[in-house]
Design a protein around this motif. Sequence first.
Motif, PDB file in Angstrom:
ATOM      1  N   ARG A 279      27.070  12.296  11.740  1.00 46.04           N
ATOM      2  CA  ARG A 279      27.767  13.574  11.518  1.00 46.04           C
ATOM      3  C   ARG A 279      28.087  13.781  10.037  1.00 46.04           C
ATOM      4  NH1 ARG A 279      31.179  11.798  16.373  1.00 46.04           N
ATOM      5  NH2 ARG A 279      30.493  13.105  18.119  1.00 46.04           N
ATOM      6  N   LEU A 280      28.379  12.684   9.334  1.00 46.25           N
ATOM      7  CA  LEU A 280      28.880  12.773   7.966  1.00 46.25           C
ATOM      8  C   LEU A 280      27.793  12.636   6.903  1.00 46.25           C
ATOM      9  CD1 LEU A 280      31.980  10.467   8.563  1.00 46.25           C
ATOM     10  CD2 LEU A 280      32.076  12.939   8.140  1.00 46.25           C
ATOM     11  N   GLY A 281      26.893  11.675   7.081  1.00 51.05           N
ATOM     12  CA  GLY A 281      25.857  11.388   6.093  1.00 51.05           C
ATOM     13  C   GLY A 281      26.326  10.381   5.049  1.00 51.05           C
ATOM     14  N   TYR A 282      25.396   9.574   4.551  1.00 50.19           N
ATOM     15  CA  TYR A 282      25.739   8.527   3.588  1.00 50.19           C
ATOM     16  C   TYR A 282      26.266   9.093   2.266  1.00 50.19           C
ATOM     17  CZ  TYR A 282      23.039   5.413   6.651  1.00 50.19           C
ATOM     18  OH  TYR A 282      22.560   4.693   7.718  1.00 50.19           O
ATOM     19  N   GLU A 283      25.666  10.210   1.817  1.00 44.04           N
ATOM     20  CA  GLU A 283      26.082  10.778   0.530  1.00 44.04           C
ATOM     21  C   GLU A 283      27.543  11.208   0.567  1.00 44.04           C
ATOM     22  OE1 GLU A 283      23.387  11.676   2.182  1.00 44.04           O
ATOM     23  OE2 GLU A 283      21.672  11.192   0.884  1.00 44.04           O
TER      24      GLU A 283
ATOM     25  N   TYR B  16      25.228   1.600  12.490  1.00 42.01           N
ATOM     26  CA  TYR B  16      25.502   0.396  13.287  1.00 42.01           C
ATOM     27  C   TYR B  16      24.576   0.412  14.507  1.00 42.01           C
ATOM     28  CZ  TYR B  16      29.425  -0.762  10.300  1.00 42.01           C
ATOM     29  OH  TYR B  16      30.203  -1.119   9.210  1.00 42.01           O
ATOM     30  N   ALA B  17      23.281   0.404  14.180  1.00 42.91           N
ATOM     31  CA  ALA B  17      22.221   0.469  15.183  1.00 42.91           C
ATOM     32  C   ALA B  17      20.965  -0.130  14.556  1.00 42.91           C
ATOM     33  CB  ALA B  17      21.978   1.921  15.601  1.00 42.91           C
ATOM     34  N   SER B  18      19.963  -0.419  15.392  1.00 40.90           N
ATOM     35  CA  SER B  18      18.749  -1.069  14.889  1.00 40.90           C
ATOM     36  C   SER B  18      17.892  -0.138  14.046  1.00 40.90           C
ATOM     37  CB  SER B  18      17.923  -1.606  16.067  1.00 40.90           C
ATOM     38  OG  SER B  18      17.628  -0.553  16.971  1.00 40.90           O
ATOM     39  N   GLY B  19      17.907   1.148  14.346  1.00 40.27           N
ATOM     40  CA  GLY B  19      17.064   2.096  13.631  1.00 40.27           C
ATOM     41  C   GLY B  19      17.797   2.821  12.523  1.00 40.27           C
ATOM     42  N   GLY B  20      17.011   3.543  11.714  1.00 40.05           N
ATOM     43  CA  GLY B  20      17.595   4.367  10.668  1.00 40.05           C
ATOM     44  C   GLY B  20      17.401   3.785   9.275  1.00 40.05           C
ATOM     45  N   LYS B  21      17.426   4.662   8.277  1.00 41.54           N
ATOM     46  CA  LYS B  21      17.237   4.241   6.889  1.00 41.54           C
ATOM     47  C   LYS B  21      18.492   3.561   6.350  1.00 41.54           C
ATOM     48  CE  LYS B  21      15.288   7.048   4.006  1.00 41.54           C
ATOM     49  NZ  LYS B  21      14.982   8.280   3.201  1.00 41.54           N
ATOM     50  N   ARG B  22      18.286   2.652   5.399  1.00 41.22           N
ATOM     51  CA  ARG B  22      19.410   2.010   4.706  1.00 41.22           C
ATOM     52  C   ARG B  22      19.763   2.805   3.459  1.00 41.22           C
ATOM     53  NH1 ARG B  22      18.640  -2.497   2.229  1.00 41.22           N
ATOM     54  NH2 ARG B  22      20.731  -3.388   2.440  1.00 41.22           N
TER      55      ARG B  22
ATOM     56  N   LYS C 213      24.871  -5.118  -5.160  1.00 39.17           N
ATOM     57  CA  LYS C 213      24.270  -6.266  -4.467  1.00 39.17           C
ATOM     58  C   LYS C 213      23.288  -5.859  -3.376  1.00 39.17           C
ATOM     59  CE  LYS C 213      28.095  -9.523  -5.170  1.00 39.17           C
ATOM     60  NZ  LYS C 213      29.037 -10.456  -4.508  1.00 39.17           N
ATOM     61  N   GLY C 214      23.158  -4.566  -3.146  1.00 36.28           N
ATOM     62  CA  GLY C 214      22.250  -4.092  -2.121  1.00 36.28           C
ATOM     63  C   GLY C 214      22.752  -4.304  -0.703  1.00 36.28           C
ATOM     64  N   LEU C 215      24.074  -4.418  -0.542  1.00 33.62           N
ATOM     65  CA  LEU C 215      24.666  -4.631   0.783  1.00 33.62           C
ATOM     66  C   LEU C 215      24.768  -3.328   1.561  1.00 33.62           C
ATOM     67  CD1 LEU C 215      27.561  -7.049  -0.261  1.00 33.62           C
ATOM     68  CD2 LEU C 215      25.429  -7.677   0.867  1.00 33.62           C
ATOM     69  N   SER C 216      24.669  -3.431   2.865  1.00 36.34           N
ATOM     70  CA  SER C 216      24.761  -2.252   3.737  1.00 36.34           C
ATOM     71  C   SER C 216      26.194  -1.950   4.163  1.00 36.34           C
ATOM     72  CB  SER C 216      23.905  -2.458   4.996  1.00 36.34           C
ATOM     73  OG  SER C 216      22.558  -2.633   4.660  1.00 36.34           O
ATOM     74  N   HIS C 217      26.940  -2.995   4.500  1.00 41.62           N
ATOM     75  CA  HIS C 217      28.336  -2.860   4.939  1.00 41.62           C
ATOM     76  C   HIS C 217      29.162  -3.837   4.111  1.00 41.62           C
ATOM     77  CE1 HIS C 217      26.058  -1.975   8.849  1.00 41.62           C
ATOM     78  NE2 HIS C 217      26.417  -0.811   8.348  1.00 41.62           N
TER      79      HIS C 217
END
Length: 305
Positions: A144-148, A176-182, A188-192
């Motif tokens: 709903r929000l988007g990463y940006e 918080y799922a298997s699919g989707g872009k990072r 450090k290139g961390l996702s969470h």
Amino acid sequence: MHTTKHNIISLVFFIFFTWSGTSQEKIPIEVSEEIKPIKELYSQQLQHILEAEICSNPKWNSLVIKEKMSIGIVDLSEVEDVKYAGLNDDFMMYAASLPKIAILLTAMDAIENKELKDSEEVQKDLRLMISKSNNQASTRMIDRLGYEKIERVLRGPKNKLYDEEVGGGLWVGKRYASGGKRYPEPLKGLSHAATTRQVCSFYYQLVMGNLVSTERSRQMLEIMKNPALHHKFVNTLDKIAPNADLYRKSGSWKNYHSDSVLVWGPKRKYIIVALIEDSYGEQIIRDLVIPLEKVLKKSRTVISK
């Protein structure tokens, strides 16, 4: 005459119970002036006591030295004189579900600015995301929000919850799922990701009503109150502080364990945060509560002398 006497007695009792600390101060606290950044609340005395307590445990000391254990602590016993200390607190680590607090903040910002329509479904997802750490609800909120938008809110000049100059901070860059872009954070290139200092800053600003607005801060506190999961910090706090209100978010993935809690009770007012990379991290976080309370108590005793 009788009515006047009765009113005077009632007033005396009200004043007595308020000043004796029996009455619980409500949060968020409405402050009239701009609040200080968390780094300006640093207490050398609290820092020395924290280091001595944690490093007296050989296992914990080893984890601190290897940068596999990070701790942040905020003493809120006097809201006009808040004190902060930390270990490896600007060292960013993978934090699993703990950064879902960043999604909560972004959602409240988007609702406030009419970029996201508030609804029963949105409120239900926010509660599921925080209280039960539900990944499906979290992913729906990210979509709903988007990463940006999440990044803009975290980098915002008012709150500064992600800043490369102080080691990064809170970041959400993957569903918080298997699919989707990072959408990894740049350091450090961390996702969470999280640092304990920036998580402490989140809770501190929440207490002071500085996240979005006082009213939105109040709504976030209500969502974070009474967590449904009773492990890590909460497992110990349930036993030693059953009358305190707990506002909390944690996370675990493989050897990465994290927890954060605002404890607000008649005898306890503090924030503690821990990020640990160790297979026994969950138990270590449980075991940290009593030593950290000891640190707070000792610091207050030293200062009051």
